[in-house]
Every structure is written in C-alpha cells, then in structure tokens.
Design a protein around this motif. Sequence first.
Motif, PDB file in Angstrom:
ATOM      1  N   LEU A  25       0.816  -1.200   0.000  1.00 44.79           N
ATOM      2  CA  LEU A  25       0.000   0.000   0.000  1.00 44.79           C
ATOM      3  C   LEU A  25       0.855   1.257   0.000  1.00 44.79           C
ATOM      4  CD1 LEU A  25      -2.672  -1.068   2.621  1.00 44.79           C
ATOM      5  CD2 LEU A  25      -2.969  -0.906   0.150  1.00 44.79           C
ATOM      6  N   GLY A  26       2.134   1.104   0.276  1.00 43.42           N
ATOM      7  CA  GLY A  26       3.033   2.252   0.287  1.00 43.42           C
ATOM      8  C   GLY A  26       2.864   3.126   1.506  1.00 43.42           C
ATOM      9  N   ILE A  27       2.375   2.554   2.598  1.00 48.57           N
ATOM     10  CA  ILE A  27       2.179   3.344   3.809  1.00 48.57           C
ATOM     11  C   ILE A  27       2.772   2.635   5.008  1.00 48.57           C
ATOM     12  CG2 ILE A  27       0.085   4.506   3.032  1.00 48.57           C
ATOM     13  CD1 ILE A  27      -1.517   2.486   4.725  1.00 48.57           C
ATOM     14  N   ALA A  28       3.031   3.378   6.016  1.00 51.18           N
ATOM     15  CA  ALA A  28       3.432   2.834   7.309  1.00 51.18           C
ATOM     16  C   ALA A  28       2.756   3.701   8.354  1.00 51.18           C
ATOM     17  CB  ALA A  28       4.943   2.869   7.470  1.00 51.18           C
ATOM     18  N   ILE A  29       2.603   3.182   9.510  1.00 50.96           N
ATOM     19  CA  ILE A  29       1.935   3.931  10.565  1.00 50.96           C
ATOM     20  C   ILE A  29       2.989   4.537  11.483  1.00 50.96           C
ATOM     21  CG2 ILE A  29       0.286   3.787  12.466  1.00 50.96           C
ATOM     22  CD1 ILE A  29      -0.874   3.228   9.632  1.00 50.96           C
ATOM     23  N   ASP A  32      -0.399   8.084  15.191  1.00 49.15           N
ATOM     24  CA  ASP A  32      -1.765   8.022  14.660  1.00 49.15           C
ATOM     25  C   ASP A  32      -1.830   8.441  13.201  1.00 49.15           C
ATOM     26  OD1 ASP A  32      -2.682   7.220  17.122  1.00 49.15           O
ATOM     27  OD2 ASP A  32      -3.075   9.272  17.810  1.00 49.15           O
ATOM     28  N   GLU A  33      -0.681   8.733  12.598  1.00 54.21           N
ATOM     29  CA  GLU A  33      -0.674   9.237  11.234  1.00 54.21           C
ATOM     30  C   GLU A  33      -0.087   8.216  10.273  1.00 54.21           C
ATOM     31  OE1 GLU A  33       1.229  13.029  10.896  1.00 54.21           O
ATOM     32  OE2 GLU A  33       0.629  13.582  12.923  1.00 54.21           O
ATOM     33  N   GLU A  34      -0.539   8.303   9.019  1.00 58.02           N
ATOM     34  CA  GLU A  34       0.072   7.499   7.971  1.00 58.02           C
ATOM     35  C   GLU A  34       1.221   8.305   7.393  1.00 58.02           C
ATOM     36  OE1 GLU A  34      -2.861   6.611   5.070  1.00 58.02           O
ATOM     37  OE2 GLU A  34      -3.873   5.153   6.317  1.00 58.02           O
ATOM     38  N   MET A  35       2.223   7.600   6.878  1.00 56.32           N
ATOM     39  CA  MET A  35       3.309   8.300   6.212  1.00 56.32           C
ATOM     40  C   MET A  35       3.616   7.581   4.912  1.00 56.32           C
ATOM     41  SD  MET A  35       6.523   7.393   8.561  1.00 56.32           S
ATOM     42  CE  MET A  35       6.973   5.715   8.842  1.00 56.32           C
ATOM     43  N   ASN A  70      13.228  -0.295  10.958  1.00 54.62           N
ATOM     44  CA  ASN A  70      14.265   0.161  11.890  1.00 54.62           C
ATOM     45  C   ASN A  70      15.537  -0.681  11.823  1.00 54.62           C
ATOM     46  OD1 ASN A  70      13.082  -2.003  13.176  1.00 54.62           O
ATOM     47  ND2 ASN A  70      13.023  -1.029  15.175  1.00 54.62           N
ATOM     48  N   ALA A  71      15.594  -1.668  10.929  1.00 58.48           N
ATOM     49  CA  ALA A  71      16.863  -2.367  10.697  1.00 58.48           C
ATOM     50  C   ALA A  71      17.849  -1.401  10.036  1.00 58.48           C
ATOM     51  CB  ALA A  71      16.655  -3.598   9.824  1.00 58.48           C
ATOM     52  N   CYS A  72      17.345  -0.549   9.174  1.00 58.61           N
ATOM     53  CA  CYS A  72      18.196   0.473   8.535  1.00 58.61           C
ATOM     54  C   CYS A  72      18.014   1.828   9.215  1.00 58.61           C
ATOM     55  CB  CYS A  72      17.851   0.600   7.055  1.00 58.61           C
ATOM     56  SG  CYS A  72      18.164  -0.899   6.109  1.00 58.61           S
ATOM     57  N   HIS A  73      16.779   2.196   9.437  1.00 62.31           N
ATOM     58  CA  HIS A  73      16.462   3.471  10.092  1.00 62.31           C
ATOM     59  C   HIS A  73      16.480   3.211  11.598  1.00 62.31           C
ATOM     60  CE1 HIS A  73      15.366   5.206   6.211  1.00 62.31           C
ATOM     61  NE2 HIS A  73      14.746   4.066   5.961  1.00 62.31           N
ATOM     62  N   HIS A  74      17.681   2.978  12.107  1.00 61.57           N
ATOM     63  CA  HIS A  74      17.874   2.433  13.450  1.00 61.57           C
ATOM     64  C   HIS A  74      17.492   3.361  14.594  1.00 61.57           C
ATOM     65  CE1 HIS A  74      21.674   4.684  13.771  1.00 61.57           C
ATOM     66  NE2 HIS A  74      21.678   4.507  12.466  1.00 61.57           N
ATOM     67  N   THR A  75      17.289   4.634  14.336  1.00 61.93           N
ATOM     68  CA  THR A  75      16.877   5.540  15.408  1.00 61.93           C
ATOM     69  C   THR A  75      15.372   5.792  15.388  1.00 61.93           C
ATOM     70  OG1 THR A  75      17.299   7.510  14.073  1.00 61.93           O
ATOM     71  CG2 THR A  75      19.114   6.712  15.471  1.00 61.93           C
ATOM     72  N   GLU A  80       7.381   8.991  14.778  1.00 68.49           N
ATOM     73  CA  GLU A  80       7.629  10.153  13.925  1.00 68.49           C
ATOM     74  C   GLU A  80       7.909   9.673  12.506  1.00 68.49           C
ATOM     75  OE1 GLU A  80       7.489  13.353  14.958  1.00 68.49           O
ATOM     76  OE2 GLU A  80       6.906  12.613  16.928  1.00 68.49           O
ATOM     77  N   PRO A  81       7.759  10.545  11.524  1.00 67.64           N
ATOM     78  CA  PRO A  81       8.140  10.143  10.168  1.00 67.64           C
ATOM     79  C   PRO A  81       9.619   9.767  10.106  1.00 67.64           C
ATOM     80  CG  PRO A  81       6.844  12.153  10.122  1.00 67.64           C
ATOM     81  CD  PRO A  81       7.155  11.868  11.565  1.00 67.64           C
ATOM     82  N   ILE A  82       9.937   8.834   9.246  1.00 71.61           N
ATOM     83  CA  ILE A  82      11.320   8.383   9.080  1.00 71.61           C
ATOM     84  C   ILE A  82      12.104   9.461   8.347  1.00 71.61           C
ATOM     85  CG2 ILE A  82      12.802   6.681   7.946  1.00 71.61           C
ATOM     86  CD1 ILE A  82      10.563   4.635   8.371  1.00 71.61           C
ATOM     87  N   THR A  83      13.325   9.699   8.796  1.00 75.28           N
ATOM     88  CA  THR A  83      14.199  10.661   8.126  1.00 75.28           C
ATOM     89  C   THR A  83      15.313   9.914   7.400  1.00 75.28           C
ATOM     90  OG1 THR A  83      15.531  10.898  10.120  1.00 75.28           O
ATOM     91  CG2 THR A  83      13.744  12.484   9.820  1.00 75.28           C
ATOM     92  N   GLY A  84      15.981  10.594   6.508  1.00 74.57           N
ATOM     93  CA  GLY A  84      17.079   9.999   5.757  1.00 74.57           C
ATOM     94  C   GLY A  84      18.330   9.871   6.603  1.00 74.57           C
ATOM     95  N   CYS A  85      19.263   9.095   6.097  1.00 79.32           N
ATOM     96  CA  CYS A  85      20.509   8.809   6.812  1.00 79.32           C
ATOM     97  C   CYS A  85      21.347  10.057   7.085  1.00 79.32           C
ATOM     98  CB  CYS A  85      21.358   7.823   6.016  1.00 79.32           C
ATOM     99  SG  CYS A  85      20.640   6.190   5.941  1.00 79.32           S
ATOM    100  N   MET A  86      21.314  11.001   6.166  1.00 81.37           N
ATOM    101  CA  MET A  86      22.192  12.158   6.308  1.00 81.37           C
ATOM    102  C   MET A  86      21.523  13.329   7.013  1.00 81.37           C
ATOM    103  SD  MET A  86      24.559  11.980   2.887  1.00 81.37           S
ATOM    104  CE  MET A  86      23.284  11.852   1.672  1.00 81.37           C
TER     105      MET A  86
END
Length: 162
Positions: A25-29, A32-35, A70-75, A80-86
């Motif tokens: 579906l291209g979403i994650a929770i 309470d918000e979808e991203m 969170n295997a890659c986005h370890h923090t 909260e929405p996932i942020t990029g590595c940099m």
Amino acid sequence: MRSQSYVVAFVGVVLLIGIVACASLGIAIAGDEEMCVPMGIITLEPPDSVEAKRSAVEFQHSRHFVKACNACHHTWEFTEPITGCMTAGCHDLDTLPRKEDSKAIDKDQAFRFYKNAYHGKCIGCHKTMKQEIQQMATTLAGIDGKLPTTGPTGCIECHPKE
C-alpha cells in the motif's frame, strides 16, 4: 519443542503478511498518522559538499521491505516520520572526523561519516546474508531448489561505471 517452532513460524508469517500489506500500500503507521513510504528506486548520492568519485547508488527500496524499517532506520521509534541517513545529527558528516589537533580518526564519531553508515549497514547486512545463505546451502545440500540471493558487496556492483 516442535510446537514452539510452529508458533514462532506462524507469528513470523503473520508479521511478514502485515509488513507486505503495508509495503504494497506504500504506507506505514507513525503514531496516529500514515506516512508515505517510497516504493521505487532511491538514488543515494554523497552530500552536496562532496565531489563524487563513483556513480550514485540506485537503491531499490521496495526490495528491502522484508526487513523491518528500523533495521536500517535504526533511530526510528515508530512515532515520527522516518528521516534519511544524512539528517543532521545522524550520518551527516562529509569527512571522517578527526581527533582534535590530530590526524587520528575519532572512532567514537566515525559512525557519523555518511560513507561509513552506508557501507557498514548495507554491505555488512549483505555479507551477513551471504554467510547465512552459504550455511543454508551446506545444510540443505540434498534438496533441489534455488536459494535466495544476497545484495551487492563489491564496489562496482553498487557503483557501476558510467
């Protein structure tokens, strides 16, 4: 003992179905918000302050949906929405950090160098997978069928010559 294995396998299958459903579906929770979760190829490039010596990496994000985010986005803490590595404070350094008044690498801060993060996490995971697959091949030697493949572990596999 055997019934515990079935329970663990069942729970794993249920979790995998949930991950695949969200991924498709291209979403994650997040709270309470979808991203939005990028489905296609993400081009990984060095920071603007760095002159690239190799081609950018075409990262196939959706091929990695079998792993937990969170295997890659370890923090990421699932709220909260996932942020990029940099992102600032994560892997935001464009050069290896050095100890003050020294040429020695600051090993406590080396993880913040963007290249260490990608190479350590990506290649490290692929190498671990390769070892696991080799163990499967040894264990399942008498069984016909194709074993899974792993991701790239060499320079030109990720950075093809242009």
